[in-house]
Design an enzyme around this catalytic site. Sequence first.
Site, PDB file in Angstrom:
ATOM      1  N   ASP A 103       0.846  -1.194   0.000  1.00  0.00           N
ATOM      2  CA  ASP A 103       0.000   0.000   0.000  1.00  0.00           C
ATOM      3  C   ASP A 103       0.881   1.245   0.000  1.00  0.00           C
ATOM      4  O   ASP A 103       1.793   1.367   0.823  1.00  0.00           O
ATOM      5  CB  ASP A 103      -0.893  -0.011   1.242  1.00  0.00           C
ATOM      6  N   ASP A 105       0.514   5.397   0.210  1.00  0.00           N
ATOM      7  CA  ASP A 105      -0.376   6.525   0.485  1.00  0.00           C
ATOM      8  C   ASP A 105       0.333   7.824   0.148  1.00  0.00           C
ATOM      9  O   ASP A 105       1.425   8.099   0.663  1.00  0.00           O
ATOM     10  CB  ASP A 105      -0.803   6.546   1.954  1.00  0.00           C
ATOM     11  N   ASP A 300       3.337   1.301   3.190  1.00  0.00           N
ATOM     12  CA  ASP A 300       2.797   1.243   4.545  1.00  0.00           C
ATOM     13  C   ASP A 300       3.045  -0.178   5.054  1.00  0.00           C
ATOM     14  O   ASP A 300       2.311  -1.111   4.728  1.00  0.00           O
ATOM     15  CB  ASP A 300       1.310   1.575   4.501  1.00  0.00           C
TER      16      ASP A 300
END
Length: 397
Positions: A103, A105, A300
């Site tokens: 992930d 972000d 992440d």
Amino acid sequence: MNERTREYLRGRFGDHYRQVSIEPPPRANEREWGYIPFSEGGTRMVRHRAWIDLVGGADDLADALADDSVRPQHVYYSAGSYDDPGANSMGRKGWRGSDLVFDLDADHLPGVDPEAATYAEMLATCKEALLRLLDILAGDFGFTDTDVVFSGGRGYHVHVRRADVQSLDRSARGEIATYVRGSEVEFEDLVRTEAVGGAAGRTSPAEKRTLPPEGGWSGRLHERLEAFVDELVAMDEDAALERLRAFDNVGEKKAAGALRAMRENREAIAAGNVDVHPAFLSVTRTLLTEALAEAGAPIDEPVTTDINRLIRLPGSLHGGSGLAVTPLDRDELADFDPLDDAVPDTFRHNDIAVEVTEPGVVELLGDTFSMEAGEHRVTEARGVFLMTRGRAEKAPE
């Protein structure tokens, strides 16, 4: 979000799901499903749902999401597969294995200031990090068959579903995450040191340091070193010396020695020799230490290590933006504009009235403009974007 806004969005999200088809992930019946409904507060998660609980007798997953009993603000499914995915505790589900998920972000990237950067700028920086991640996964792990998804909000997800990653435990996934981030790689870890025999009159052997030009982090940084050397060798001498003196602890004498070493030892440097001159070694160490901080993929880490993670469903709508969670082929990434290409067709054709409560810049549909507080009539996509992000309420028509 007031009641009028909530009901409007709930209805229009339902309309969207009635117009599309959503392909479920592999082994959908082995995964846990969850969603956040359009309820006051907007954070109550309905989870521990099996495929049959969510879909029932619907012909398509999108039809199930359009049902009056669901019409969710956010939709998730588990990276893990289970014997009993609908069991109400993780211990009772019977874990079988999990996809490896990464992930990124946009607002958590190094060097990105969410207060100063625009949404489009942050997403562009996130795409650069995504491309680095994909290169590392393919080049260092052989993970070439990956599923890439724009999250609909702040960034991108990458799923690896190979059979040989399914059984990895949290510790093994943590090692992969650490490697991908590059956060614990040190220059000295990459350099091979070998004795090559002492100079005349010396009893102890000399040492030769080599940065292997192929493989993993050493190969990646060697490419950067070669590009840097080529850049300086092609420069005017004064400009090249000025560039070198910009490094910490590099004065005029050291800069001149490093530049001379680059010009006289290009083939040795291409072979990985970073010990062609003490000044060159010093510059190389500084250059590549800085490069390490920029070359990793700032994922992440808890998402990658969590074998029970719920992740957004591709094809669903993101309740915090109104954008579609969009699966992407690798060759689509360069031209993909999330603030245009991820805007659902459902919201492109009508104008609606909204009451802007948080004025400021809006970036969507290839346009950037500023909106003042108060009532406006806007393209529905922009209105949905503003309402889902908490910047507007639905005004009466």
